[in-house]
Scaffold this motif. Structure first.
Motif, PDB file in Angstrom:
ATOM      1  N   ALA A 162      11.263  93.204  30.167  1.00 55.97           N
ATOM      2  CA  ALA A 162      12.502  93.469  30.898  1.00 55.97           C
ATOM      3  C   ALA A 162      13.570  92.560  30.296  1.00 55.97           C
ATOM      4  N   GLY A 163      14.303  93.099  29.341  1.00 48.69           N
ATOM      5  CA  GLY A 163      15.257  92.293  28.603  1.00 48.69           C
ATOM      6  C   GLY A 163      14.600  91.545  27.463  1.00 48.69           C
ATOM      7  N   THR A 164      15.413  91.138  26.523  1.00 51.88           N
ATOM      8  CA  THR A 164      14.941  90.351  25.391  1.00 51.88           C
ATOM      9  C   THR A 164      14.480  88.981  25.880  1.00 51.88           C
ATOM     10  N   ALA A 165      13.380  88.491  25.312  1.00 55.63           N
ATOM     11  CA  ALA A 165      12.831  87.202  25.710  1.00 55.63           C
ATOM     12  C   ALA A 165      13.877  86.094  25.548  1.00 55.63           C
ATOM     13  N   SER A 181      15.499  77.945  33.677  1.00 59.50           N
ATOM     14  CA  SER A 181      14.740  78.335  34.870  1.00 59.50           C
ATOM     15  C   SER A 181      13.851  79.514  34.494  1.00 59.50           C
ATOM     16  N   VAL A 182      12.920  79.260  33.588  1.00 59.58           N
ATOM     17  CA  VAL A 182      12.159  80.322  32.933  1.00 59.58           C
ATOM     18  C   VAL A 182      10.672  79.974  32.896  1.00 59.58           C
ATOM     19  N   GLY A 183       9.876  80.986  32.564  1.00 60.20           N
ATOM     20  CA  GLY A 183       8.451  80.790  32.366  1.00 60.20           C
ATOM     21  C   GLY A 183       7.572  81.309  33.476  1.00 60.20           C
ATOM     22  N   GLY A 184       8.147  81.509  34.658  1.00 63.07           N
ATOM     23  CA  GLY A 184       7.332  81.986  35.774  1.00 63.07           C
ATOM     24  C   GLY A 184       6.747  83.360  35.531  1.00 63.07           C
ATOM     25  N   ASN A 185       7.543  84.265  34.969  1.00 62.47           N
ATOM     26  CA  ASN A 185       7.024  85.608  34.700  1.00 62.47           C
ATOM     27  C   ASN A 185       5.988  85.595  33.583  1.00 62.47           C
ATOM     28  N   SER A 190      33.909  72.314  31.247  1.00 62.76           N
ATOM     29  CA  SER A 190      32.708  72.673  30.506  1.00 62.76           C
ATOM     30  C   SER A 190      31.964  73.754  31.259  1.00 62.76           C
ATOM     31  N   ALA A 191      31.310  74.628  30.515  1.00 63.59           N
ATOM     32  CA  ALA A 191      30.524  75.697  31.119  1.00 63.59           C
ATOM     33  C   ALA A 191      29.093  75.235  31.351  1.00 63.59           C
ATOM     34  N   ILE A 192      28.559  75.636  32.491  1.00 62.17           N
ATOM     35  CA  ILE A 192      27.161  75.425  32.847  1.00 62.17           C
ATOM     36  C   ILE A 192      26.476  76.781  32.741  1.00 62.17           C
ATOM     37  N   VAL A 193      25.533  76.932  31.827  1.00 58.50           N
ATOM     38  CA  VAL A 193      24.857  78.214  31.663  1.00 58.50           C
ATOM     39  C   VAL A 193      23.434  78.104  32.203  1.00 58.50           C
ATOM     40  N   VAL A 194      23.115  78.983  33.146  1.00 58.27           N
ATOM     41  CA  VAL A 194      21.771  79.045  33.712  1.00 58.27           C
ATOM     42  C   VAL A 194      21.066  80.255  33.123  1.00 58.27           C
ATOM     43  N   VAL A 195      19.931  80.032  32.480  1.00 59.82           N
ATOM     44  CA  VAL A 195      19.179  81.136  31.888  1.00 59.82           C
ATOM     45  C   VAL A 195      17.840  81.243  32.610  1.00 59.82           C
ATOM     46  N   GLY A 196      17.514  82.470  33.036  1.00 59.77           N
ATOM     47  CA  GLY A 196      16.302  82.630  33.814  1.00 59.77           C
ATOM     48  C   GLY A 196      15.957  84.079  34.051  1.00 59.77           C
ATOM     49  N   GLY A 231      12.961  90.245  35.680  1.00 58.51           N
ATOM     50  CA  GLY A 231      11.764  90.574  34.921  1.00 58.51           C
ATOM     51  C   GLY A 231      11.668  89.878  33.581  1.00 58.51           C
ATOM     52  N   ASN A 232      12.607  88.999  33.268  1.00 57.77           N
ATOM     53  CA  ASN A 232      12.660  88.377  31.950  1.00 57.77           C
ATOM     54  C   ASN A 232      11.557  87.341  31.768  1.00 57.77           C
ATOM     55  N   ARG A 233      11.163  87.164  30.510  1.00 56.25           N
ATOM     56  CA  ARG A 233      10.175  86.158  30.151  1.00 56.25           C
ATOM     57  C   ARG A 233      10.730  85.208  29.100  1.00 56.25           C
TER      58      ARG A 233
END
Length: 388
Positions: free
Chosen positions: A227-230, A251-255, A177-183, A219-221
């Motif tokens: 910086a990149g699509t949300a 792993s998102v939201g900090g920006n 199985s793939a583990i995808v980390v988005v951030g 730079g993503n949000r």
């Protein structure tokens, strides 16, 4: 949870973005026309068959690939065991505007953590390059068609972005199985040593977690483009469409918080903040955004984990208001019960004597991004049984 129809599982990925909404690394670079691009990627999990996902998703015109090859990377830009890539049996292909393109499968046995070399020849000018910016693995631009060259030609120059490739899938030897980390940049590996694969998702793969796909964008949000699509807008393409998807790590939201609470004056951040449109957001907005991602992921029957947001005092964007907001969201991540597990990266990185700051040995000098040691600490803190 691997794809039972085809057996494909994603082993490497780089989230695509426009050359105009990243860090500008292609600015001033010679046009991509009558050139070969040679790029190195490292598989997280191994397999016996390989296919490459090329991308023109942010292109403004059709993209022609005259020839392409994948092989085992040799240090210094060389290739061995090269396999010509085809597209429905043809050596060349034109990718429509806004589309990706999968190559035909090739037999290329490769173990976990193997570095592959992907070469593609561009006979015509690329008007708008779909890329990933920045890139931490050295790639090259070579004049003319050098796809089949086993050694890097002397006239090669460095390619400053990950260009026109977004994923490599493999057929593994057993269930996977793939583990995808988005951030954002902390997932992307900003601050780590180039050409060492020291982003924390790559280090997690090195620990034996299996197929780990890094879909961070610097730079993503979560809620708004810049910086990149949300993340909310790219989640289906970059995460949920992943072959063999079994786990999602948010792993998102900090920006979102840092930019919303940054000083709105003519100070040193004024020019930087112009990259990030949209009104300031609240902690409630960030929490609601996480809930949306959880709901969409659960529709696919996958497990959803989240990381807490690490400190940033000392960074240019820090304000006390941002720190308060970070603590509110982190408390919700830890105790809200929305996730199958929480990876408490805040606890790993914070200085025990000054918890709003990253430990001195864990940041890269800017009090925001990790050092190699910092990213190792994050990877080492993850319980690998979560992905069993």
């Amino acid at each position: 949870m691997s794809d039972t129809n085809t057996g494909w599982v994603r082993s490497w990925g780089a989230a695509p973005q426009s050359a105009y909404d990243g860090l500008g690394s292609l600015d001033g670079h010679p046009p991509l026309a009558d050139v070969t691009l040679r790029q190195v990627v490292r598989l997280s999990g191994g397999g016996r068959r390989v296919r490459v996902r090329f991308t023109n998703e942010f292109g403004t015109a059709p993209l022609t690939i005259g020839a392409a090859q994948v092989g085992l990377a040799v240090p210094g830009g060389g290739v061995r065991d090269g396999r010509a890539l085809t597209f429905s049996g043809a050596a060349a292909v034109t990718i429509p505007t806004g589309a990706p393109m999968l190559s035909d499968p090739v037999e290329l046995p490769a173990a976990a953590l193997t570095e592959l070399s992907v070469s593609l020849y561009l006979p015509e000018r690329v008007e708008t390059c779909t890329c990933h910016d920045p890139v931490l693995d050295t790639g090259w631009t070579i004049p003319g068609d050098a796809v089949a060259a086993p050694a890097l030609p002397a006239n090669a120059t460095v390619l400053p972005v990950r260009a026109l490739i977004s994923a490599v899938d493999v057929v593994p030897g057993g269930p996977a199985s793939a583990i995808v980390v988005v951030g954002d940049s902390r997932t992307d590996g900003a601050g780590s040593t180039p050409d060492t694969h020291h982003s924390w998702p790559e280090l997690l793969a090195a620990r034996g977690a299996g197929f780990v796909v890094n879909q961070g964008i610097s730079g993503n949000r979560l809620l708004n483009d810049g910086a990149g699509t949300a993340v909310l807008a790219r989640f289906d393409r970059d995460v949920l469409a992943t072959p063999g998807l079994g786990f999602v790590v948010l792993s998102v939201g900090g920006n979102d918080l840092a930019i919303s609470f940054a000083p709105r004056d003519d100070g040193p951040l004024a020019g930087f903040l112009k990259m990030f449109p949209g009104a300031p957001v609240t902690t409630e907005d960030v929490i609601a955004g996480h809930r949306q991602l959880v709901a969409r992921a659960r529709e696919r029957g996958v497990r959803v984990y989240a990381t807490t947001m690490a400190p940033l005092e000392g960074a240019d964007a820090f304000t006390p208001e941002c720190e308060t907001a970070r603590q509110v969201v982190n408390e919700w991540i830890r105790t809200g019960g929305e996730f199958d597990a929480v990876l408490d990266f805040d606890a790993v990185w914070r200085d025990p004597e000054h918890p709003s700051r990253i430990r001195e040995d864990f940041h890269s000098g800017d009090h925001l991004h990790g050092s190699d040691a910092g990213y190792w600490a994050l990877a080492d803190s993850v319980d690998l049984s979560l992905f069993g």
